[in-house]
Design a protein around this motif. Structure first.
Motif, PDB file in Angstrom:
ATOM      1  N   GLY A  29       0.578  -1.353   0.024  1.00 25.42           N
ATOM      2  CA  GLY A  29       0.086   0.026   0.148  1.00 25.42           C
ATOM      3  C   GLY A  29       0.708   1.272   0.181  1.00 25.42           C
ATOM      4  O   GLY A  29       0.166   2.464   0.185  1.00 25.42           O
ATOM      5  N   HIS A  30       2.160   1.198  -0.401  1.00 26.78           N
ATOM      6  CA  HIS A  30       2.980   2.256  -0.182  1.00 26.78           C
ATOM      7  C   HIS A  30       3.072   3.335  -1.543  1.00 26.78           C
ATOM      8  O   HIS A  30       3.423   4.136  -1.764  1.00 26.78           O
ATOM      9  CB  HIS A  30       4.394   1.929   0.038  1.00 26.78           C
ATOM     10  N   ARG A 210      18.778  13.923   1.904  1.00 21.19           N
ATOM     11  CA  ARG A 210      18.451  15.185   1.101  1.00 21.19           C
ATOM     12  C   ARG A 210      17.365  14.780   0.145  1.00 21.19           C
ATOM     13  O   ARG A 210      16.605  15.539   0.000  1.00 21.19           O
ATOM     14  CB  ARG A 210      19.798  15.469   0.193  1.00 21.19           C
ATOM     15  N   LEU A 211      17.380  13.392  -0.266  1.00 15.50           N
ATOM     16  CA  LEU A 211      16.206  13.074  -1.427  1.00 15.50           C
ATOM     17  C   LEU A 211      14.977  13.001  -0.509  1.00 15.50           C
ATOM     18  O   LEU A 211      13.980  13.551  -0.851  1.00 15.50           O
ATOM     19  CB  LEU A 211      16.387  11.673  -1.833  1.00 15.50           C
ATOM     20  N   ARG A 212      14.854  12.619   0.753  1.00 12.97           N
ATOM     21  CA  ARG A 212      13.508  12.686   1.525  1.00 12.97           C
ATOM     22  C   ARG A 212      13.176  13.974   1.808  1.00 12.97           C
ATOM     23  O   ARG A 212      12.222  14.149   1.674  1.00 12.97           O
ATOM     24  CB  ARG A 212      14.161  11.904   2.836  1.00 12.97           C
ATOM     25  N   ARG A 255       9.024   3.655   2.419  1.00  8.03           N
ATOM     26  CA  ARG A 255       8.687   2.738   3.556  1.00  8.03           C
ATOM     27  C   ARG A 255       8.925   3.713   4.852  1.00  8.03           C
ATOM     28  O   ARG A 255       8.777   3.027   5.853  1.00  8.03           O
ATOM     29  CB  ARG A 255       9.581   1.409   3.442  1.00  8.03           C
ATOM     30  N   ASP A 256       9.339   4.931   4.655  1.00  6.89           N
ATOM     31  CA  ASP A 256       9.931   5.741   5.948  1.00  6.89           C
ATOM     32  C   ASP A 256       8.706   5.964   6.567  1.00  6.89           C
ATOM     33  O   ASP A 256       7.945   6.806   6.042  1.00  6.89           O
ATOM     34  CB  ASP A 256      10.639   6.787   5.159  1.00  6.89           C
ATOM     35  N   PRO A 257       8.771   5.954   7.706  1.00  3.41           N
ATOM     36  CA  PRO A 257       7.539   6.621   8.814  1.00  3.41           C
ATOM     37  C   PRO A 257       7.650   7.872   8.595  1.00  3.41           C
ATOM     38  O   PRO A 257       6.404   8.522   8.870  1.00  3.41           O
ATOM     39  CB  PRO A 257       8.223   5.870   9.987  1.00  3.41           C
ATOM     40  N   ALA A 258       8.699   8.642   8.561  1.00  2.30           N
ATOM     41  CA  ALA A 258       8.743  10.001   8.338  1.00  2.30           C
ATOM     42  C   ALA A 258       7.908  10.674   7.163  1.00  2.30           C
ATOM     43  O   ALA A 258       7.188  11.639   7.138  1.00  2.30           O
ATOM     44  CB  ALA A 258      10.028  10.644   8.235  1.00  2.30           C
ATOM     45  N   HIS A 260       5.140   8.744   5.802  1.00  2.00           N
ATOM     46  CA  HIS A 260       3.859   8.622   5.995  1.00  2.00           C
ATOM     47  C   HIS A 260       3.140   9.325   7.082  1.00  2.00           C
ATOM     48  O   HIS A 260       2.216   9.913   6.943  1.00  2.00           O
ATOM     49  CB  HIS A 260       4.008   7.212   6.496  1.00  2.00           C
ATOM     50  N   ASP A 261       4.337   9.943   8.183  1.00  2.00           N
ATOM     51  CA  ASP A 261       3.733  10.886   8.815  1.00  2.00           C
ATOM     52  C   ASP A 261       3.376  12.142   8.374  1.00  2.00           C
ATOM     53  O   ASP A 261       2.441  12.869   8.711  1.00  2.00           O
ATOM     54  CB  ASP A 261       4.630  10.983   9.929  1.00  2.00           C
ATOM     55  N   ALA A 262       4.239  12.635   7.234  1.00  2.00           N
ATOM     56  CA  ALA A 262       4.269  13.744   6.599  1.00  2.00           C
ATOM     57  C   ALA A 262       2.644  13.620   5.704  1.00  2.00           C
ATOM     58  O   ALA A 262       2.003  14.668   5.827  1.00  2.00           O
ATOM     59  CB  ALA A 262       5.136  13.926   5.688  1.00  2.00           C
ATOM     60  N   LEU A 263       2.527  12.591   5.289  1.00  2.00           N
ATOM     61  CA  LEU A 263       1.173  12.334   4.124  1.00  2.00           C
ATOM     62  C   LEU A 263       0.016  12.579   5.245  1.00  2.00           C
ATOM     63  O   LEU A 263      -0.791  13.554   4.893  1.00  2.00           O
ATOM     64  CB  LEU A 263       1.168  11.154   3.765  1.00  2.00           C
ATOM     65  N   GLU A 264       0.253  12.398   6.536  1.00  2.00           N
ATOM     66  CA  GLU A 264      -1.241  12.566   7.626  1.00  2.00           C
ATOM     67  C   GLU A 264      -0.927  13.891   7.994  1.00  2.00           C
ATOM     68  O   GLU A 264      -2.088  14.546   8.081  1.00  2.00           O
ATOM     69  CB  GLU A 264      -0.895  11.558   8.780  1.00  2.00           C
TER      70      GLU A 264
END
Length: 278
Positions: A29-30, A210-212, A255-258, A260-264
């Motif tokens: 689901g990513h 930097r990419l993130r 897959r980075d929690p950071a 997914h946190d930002a999307l929320e």
């Protein structure tokens, strides 16, 4: 109006390593969409893997080969698209210098028919390596949009190009883009509000962080309406050359929690489909 984003993994079927990563990301689901390279020998197996997940890939109209892989052959075999050995060049500039519009559309038709003959009809198309857009020579945007209209396909053309290019377009390019958007609207071809992807090399980025951070900034800047973020996730061992690591970083980002946190926290709704507003 809500901010929505389609998160697309490009290059399904490129080779087994990339396909494996994209299928896993879809199952987890990513990502919510993918694009299929029909001219690759791995395309049919890759398509079946995502169809089994209930995902219908978009058509990634492919007119060039990829450096580091065995050369691909077009499905139509049009003379202006190929090198003397009958394969697609791995140099987009070579295609941009010699490709003829009618041959481009015949090949796009052949790739669409390939997909339609084997599974569900795709809902949208886009351009591998940006060749349809005129980024490497002549543009076939008008022909591509007319072709999309004939087949009822959406197309990856941003209404607002600045997030993709990182600022205002040069006047000549801005005028061409404005004409293309107007043509898409006149033809009824759905297009996203904007698009964004990483365009920097591993050397320019310097590392994963930097990419993130670049993608987090792009996410925060998304406008209202439906936009598309497209990435090229893979394994480093599946992509030769110094920038294979960038594809690995994009896999890590998804897959980075950071992330997914930002999307929320940004309140961006992640949607499937092809990117246009409903």
């Amino acid at each position: 109006m809500t901010r929505r984003v389609v998160i697309t993994a490009d290059d399904l079927g490129r080779e087994p390593g990339t396909t494996e990563v994209i299928v896993a990301l879809l199952a987890e689901g990513h990502v919510t969409a993918t694009t299929l390279i029909c001219v690759s020998p791995a395309a049919e197996q890759a398509a079946h893997q995502v169809w089994e997940l209930g995902v219908v890939p978009r058509l990634h109209v492919t007119l060039t080969s990829e450096r580091g892989l065995p050369r691909w052959r077009p499905l139509n075999g049009a003379a202006s698209l190929v090198d003397p050995d009958g394969t697609l060049s791995d140099d987009p500039l070579a295609l941009g210098a010699r490709g003829e519009g009618q041959d481009v559309i015949r090949e796009a038709d052949a790739q669409l028919h390939w997909m339609r003959d084997r599974g569900p009809m795709p809902q949208a198309a886009d351009s591998h390596a940006g060749t349809l857009y005129g980024l490497h020579g002549r543009s076939w945007l008008a022909e591509a949009l007319e072709w999309c209209a004939r087949h009822g396909l959406a197309f990856r053309l941003p209404r607002d190009p600045e997030p993709y290019f990182g600022g205002p377009l040069p006047p000549q390019l801005a005028a061409a883009h404005e004409r293309a958007v107007a043509l898409a609207d006149a033809l009824g071809v759905s297009i996203p509000q904007t698009i964004a992807t990483n365009r920097r090399s591993a050397h320019e980025l310097g590392g994963y962080e930097r990419l993130r951070d670049d993608y987090l900034r792009r996410l925060a800047a998304l406008p209202e309406g439906t936009s598309e973020l497209f990435l090229h996730p893979s394994r480093e061992d599946a992509v030769t050359g110094p920038d294979g690591i960038v594809r690995t970083w994009e896999t890590r980002l998804l897959r980075d929690p950071a992330w997914h946190d930002a999307l929320e926290s940004e309140g961006v709704e992640v949607v499937g489909g092809c990117g246009p507003d409903p």
